[in-house]
Design a protein around this motif. Sequence first.
Motif, PDB file in Angstrom:
ATOM      1  N   GLN A 131       0.921  -0.697   0.313  1.00 61.53           N
ATOM      2  CA  GLN A 131       0.297   0.155   0.143  1.00 61.53           C
ATOM      3  C   GLN A 131       0.793   1.456  -0.309  1.00 61.53           C
ATOM      4  O   GLN A 131       0.892   1.819  -0.770  1.00 61.53           O
ATOM      5  N   THR A 132       2.081   1.430   0.770  1.00 63.69           N
ATOM      6  CA  THR A 132       2.962   2.347   1.268  1.00 63.69           C
ATOM      7  C   THR A 132       3.951   2.811  -0.495  1.00 63.69           C
ATOM      8  O   THR A 132       3.760   4.258  -0.750  1.00 63.69           O
ATOM      9  N   THR A 133       4.459   1.519  -1.153  1.00 63.49           N
ATOM     10  CA  THR A 133       4.935   1.521  -1.727  1.00 63.49           C
ATOM     11  C   THR A 133       4.466   2.546  -3.114  1.00 63.49           C
ATOM     12  O   THR A 133       4.627   2.924  -3.789  1.00 63.49           O
ATOM     13  N   LEU A 134       3.035   1.622  -3.359  1.00 64.03           N
ATOM     14  CA  LEU A 134       2.758   2.365  -4.277  1.00 64.03           C
ATOM     15  C   LEU A 134       2.043   3.226  -3.970  1.00 64.03           C
ATOM     16  O   LEU A 134       2.158   3.780  -5.604  1.00 64.03           O
ATOM     17  N   LEU A 135       1.510   3.734  -3.182  1.00 65.26           N
ATOM     18  CA  LEU A 135       1.139   5.081  -2.954  1.00 65.26           C
ATOM     19  C   LEU A 135       1.612   6.261  -3.330  1.00 65.26           C
ATOM     20  O   LEU A 135       1.697   7.191  -4.221  1.00 65.26           O
ATOM     21  N   ILE A 136       2.698   5.836  -2.871  1.00 59.26           N
ATOM     22  CA  ILE A 136       4.248   7.000  -3.572  1.00 59.26           C
ATOM     23  C   ILE A 136       4.194   6.569  -4.922  1.00 59.26           C
ATOM     24  O   ILE A 136       4.764   7.681  -5.495  1.00 59.26           O
ATOM     25  N   ALA A 137       4.798   5.841  -5.670  1.00 60.08           N
ATOM     26  CA  ALA A 137       4.791   5.687  -6.492  1.00 60.08           C
ATOM     27  C   ALA A 137       3.880   6.412  -7.387  1.00 60.08           C
ATOM     28  O   ALA A 137       4.266   7.094  -8.839  1.00 60.08           O
ATOM     29  N   PHE A 138       2.926   5.752  -7.260  1.00 57.49           N
ATOM     30  CA  PHE A 138       1.412   6.705  -8.132  1.00 57.49           C
ATOM     31  C   PHE A 138       1.050   7.832  -7.775  1.00 57.49           C
ATOM     32  O   PHE A 138       0.866   8.440  -8.928  1.00 57.49           O
ATOM     33  N   SER A 139       1.651   8.426  -6.453  1.00 60.36           N
ATOM     34  CA  SER A 139       1.382   9.926  -6.672  1.00 60.36           C
ATOM     35  C   SER A 139       2.039  11.056  -7.031  1.00 60.36           C
ATOM     36  O   SER A 139       1.920  11.387  -7.663  1.00 60.36           O
ATOM     37  N   ILE A 140       3.993  10.173  -7.220  1.00 55.33           N
ATOM     38  CA  ILE A 140       4.937  10.719  -7.760  1.00 55.33           C
ATOM     39  C   ILE A 140       4.183  11.079  -9.120  1.00 55.33           C
ATOM     40  O   ILE A 140       5.105  11.858 -10.088  1.00 55.33           O
ATOM     41  N   SER A 141       4.339   9.529  -9.846  1.00 54.39           N
ATOM     42  CA  SER A 141       3.844   9.495 -10.700  1.00 54.39           C
ATOM     43  C   SER A 141       2.369  10.733 -11.667  1.00 54.39           C
ATOM     44  O   SER A 141       3.195  11.368 -12.496  1.00 54.39           O
TER      45      SER A 141
END
Length: 302
Positions: free
Chosen positions: A99-109
């Motif tokens: 949840q954390t890693t994908l949230l960071i990746a998608f938000s930054i993208s």
Amino acid sequence: MNMTTTPQSVKSATALSPKKHASPWLIAFKHFISNRQAVISLSFILIVALVCILAPLLTSNDPVKINLRLINKPPSAEHWLGTDKGGRDILTRLLYGGQTTLLIAFSISFFVTTFGTFVGAVAGFYGGKIDSALMRFTDFVLIFPFLIFVIVLKTIFTESGVGILIFVISVLSWGGAARLVRGKILSEKENEYILSAISIGCSPFKVITKHLLPNVISTVIVQAILIIASMIAAETGLSYLGFGVPANVPSWGNMMSDAISPEVIKNQWWVWAPSGILITGTILAINFVGEGLKIAFNPKKT
């Protein structure tokens, strides 16, 4: 006068009548779903994301609560992937960490693509001094020492959370997207339909949003997908070094940080291998999806 329609005349009329062409999006979709590797990769990503989102329903273990009685336990019927140095269930941390890693990746993208597209579109459309000023600023961002800046900032703000990490990486990562969009806009704005829109008095905002961006959106989408993969790698690397996600927040990168110890790498594979495999698989899948989209949107394929 014989007005009887012969089969030959019907064929001739059909041949002369204009054909209905499928939309570029439909053509791209058909090309994409014909790419088995890309479809399988997309399915894998969706399954991983869905399982991580449903983590509270799939496990009752606490991903952060330390249990000294269960420290570094190997996989068992109770803990399928074992426990870590804090006695926390590895599988639970994988789900919540996703949840954390994908949230960071998608938000930054999202932020990088949005701001980079804005800067690139404005610079490419206006040209001249505006283009020069924006591109010099973009060059400054591109040459800025990303890793050093993030480490310094995280050292100063030791209690900073995920939001600060997303903000810092986003601020330092939009330069490549801006340059890519600018190049596409520069070539696209020389087309006759753009010159016609300008000549009849369309506002710059309308020309950019209604005419230019729809014709470069495929490039933007592919770029956004590939940025997600690179941001997962960035989060993993920073967390591994201790400058990423706070230690009390589960993430795939934080789980990999336990592999710093040679003893863990040799004798406690269950501590780091599951997160490493999941990170590698997700990054590869995202890249395969990006390549599939790039092929699907390629005009030469249509």
